[in-house]
Write a protein that holds these residues in place. Sequence first.
Motif, mmCIF file in Angstrom:
data_model
loop_
_atom_site.group_PDB
_atom_site.id
_atom_site.type_symbol
_atom_site.label_atom_id
_atom_site.label_comp_id
_atom_site.label_asym_id
_atom_site.label_seq_id
_atom_site.Cartn_x
_atom_site.Cartn_y
_atom_site.Cartn_z
ATOM 1 N N ARG A 171 0.870 -1.179 0.000
ATOM 2 C CA ARG A 171 0.000 0.000 0.000
ATOM 3 C C ARG A 171 0.901 1.222 0.000
ATOM 4 N NH1 ARG A 171 -1.288 3.404 3.968
ATOM 5 N NH2 ARG A 171 -3.160 4.608 3.806
ATOM 6 N N VAL A 172 0.690 2.119 -0.937
ATOM 7 C CA VAL A 172 1.464 3.360 -0.981
ATOM 8 C C VAL A 172 0.512 4.540 -0.868
ATOM 9 C CG1 VAL A 172 3.424 2.426 -2.264
ATOM 10 C CG2 VAL A 172 1.489 3.371 -3.510
ATOM 11 N N ASN A 173 1.043 5.626 -0.322
ATOM 12 C CA ASN A 173 0.262 6.840 -0.147
ATOM 13 C C ASN A 173 1.217 8.023 -0.131
ATOM 14 O OD1 ASN A 173 -1.883 8.530 0.251
ATOM 15 N ND2 ASN A 173 -2.233 7.954 2.375
ATOM 16 N N PHE A 174 0.724 9.159 -0.518
ATOM 17 C CA PHE A 174 1.533 10.371 -0.419
ATOM 18 C C PHE A 174 1.518 10.872 1.016
ATOM 19 C CE2 PHE A 174 0.353 10.559 -4.966
ATOM 20 C CZ PHE A 174 1.635 10.564 -5.496
ATOM 21 N N SER A 175 2.596 11.472 1.421
ATOM 22 C CA SER A 175 2.716 12.023 2.766
ATOM 23 C C SER A 175 3.243 13.443 2.653
ATOM 24 C CB SER A 175 3.691 11.157 3.579
ATOM 25 O OG SER A 175 3.961 11.757 4.809
ATOM 26 N N GLY A 176 2.618 14.360 3.370
ATOM 27 C CA GLY A 176 3.106 15.738 3.380
ATOM 28 C C GLY A 176 2.563 16.604 2.270
ATOM 29 N N GLY A 177 1.794 16.036 1.375
ATOM 30 C CA GLY A 177 1.151 16.823 0.331
ATOM 31 C C GLY A 177 -0.348 16.652 0.465
ATOM 32 N N ALA B 212 5.054 3.635 2.312
ATOM 33 C CA ALA B 212 4.757 2.300 1.796
ATOM 34 C C ALA B 212 4.553 1.354 2.970
ATOM 35 C CB ALA B 212 5.885 1.815 0.906
ATOM 36 N N GLN B 213 3.712 0.363 2.773
ATOM 37 C CA GLN B 213 3.384 -0.589 3.823
ATOM 38 C C GLN B 213 3.123 -1.954 3.194
ATOM 39 O OE1 GLN B 213 -0.396 0.320 5.659
ATOM 40 N NE2 GLN B 213 0.185 -0.716 7.543
ATOM 41 N N VAL C 287 -7.320 1.732 -1.292
ATOM 42 C CA VAL C 287 -7.658 1.294 0.059
ATOM 43 C C VAL C 287 -7.121 2.317 1.055
ATOM 44 C CG1 VAL C 287 -5.605 -0.162 0.310
ATOM 45 C CG2 VAL C 287 -7.600 -0.651 1.681
ATOM 46 N N ASP C 288 -7.952 2.727 2.009
ATOM 47 C CA ASP C 288 -7.531 3.637 3.087
ATOM 48 C C ASP C 288 -6.765 4.852 2.571
ATOM 49 O OD1 ASP C 288 -8.690 1.900 4.882
ATOM 50 O OD2 ASP C 288 -6.822 0.851 5.301
ATOM 51 N N ALA C 289 -7.317 5.574 1.618
ATOM 52 C CA ALA C 289 -6.713 6.782 1.046
ATOM 53 C C ALA C 289 -5.364 6.519 0.394
ATOM 54 C CB ALA C 289 -6.576 7.891 2.088
ATOM 55 N N GLY C 290 -5.088 5.270 0.077
ATOM 56 C CA GLY C 290 -3.868 4.898 -0.635
ATOM 57 C C GLY C 290 -4.235 4.033 -1.818
ATOM 58 N N VAL C 291 -3.232 3.468 -2.441
ATOM 59 C CA VAL C 291 -3.459 2.584 -3.572
ATOM 60 C C VAL C 291 -2.598 1.337 -3.377
ATOM 61 C CG1 VAL C 291 -1.682 3.610 -5.061
ATOM 62 C CG2 VAL C 291 -3.665 2.521 -6.096
ATOM 63 N N PRO D 130 -10.481 4.535 -8.074
ATOM 64 C CA PRO D 130 -10.011 3.388 -7.287
ATOM 65 C C PRO D 130 -8.592 2.939 -7.653
ATOM 66 C CG PRO D 130 -12.236 2.999 -8.082
ATOM 67 C CD PRO D 130 -11.752 4.253 -8.744
ATOM 68 N N THR D 131 -8.094 3.410 -8.786
ATOM 69 C CA THR D 131 -6.758 2.974 -9.213
ATOM 70 C C THR D 131 -5.737 4.102 -9.318
ATOM 71 O OG1 THR D 131 -7.402 3.167 -11.534
ATOM 72 C CG2 THR D 131 -7.706 1.011 -10.478
ATOM 73 N N LEU D 132 -6.065 5.283 -8.780
ATOM 74 C CA LEU D 132 -5.124 6.412 -8.874
ATOM 75 C C LEU D 132 -5.259 7.330 -7.663
ATOM 76 C CD1 LEU D 132 -3.072 8.110 -10.580
ATOM 77 C CD2 LEU D 132 -5.060 9.312 -11.508
#
Length: 161
Positions: A80-86, A156-157, A118-122, A93-95
């Motif tokens: 799972r990846v997500n932006f942080s700080g922006g 990333a998780q 998923v959970d504000a990430g992708v 669902p795919t972007l």
Amino acid sequence: MKKYVLSFLTMTMALSSGAAFAAETGELVKQNVKLTFEAPGVIQHDISAGADTFIAGVLLPNTNLATGSVKTNVTVNAIRVNFSGGESRVISPTLITAEFTGSGGDALKVGIPGSDGVDAGVLIRKGADDTSFEYKINSVGDQVITPGEYVVNVTAQAWND
């Protein structure tokens, strides 16, 4: 009193003599097992820019700006990846997209495509469980980028569902 002392001595002798008749009847066999415990979900996360420098000006949509690499110590079916700080947004669902402000004060709009949100990430999937994954950071929409440095942060998780 003598009667009690005599009874006590008789019981003590009977118990101790019974122990003398007990004997080992077989070989003592020792076995062991090594148990290893790893920390769950330990990951290594690296991001590499798509070029040493980019030219300021018109930036076309879907220009690859960077590639992320994630390695885990356990087999998982996705990361799972997500932006942080922006300012992060789930566009579909795919972007996921975000805007990061550069040193000149202007914004850079970037996105990470994935297989599902998923959970504000992708989630980034490979089709089979694995320990190594990659993702792309691309430009989003037509943009005019001013000179400066833009720092894009991504978390990333390891993920199983």
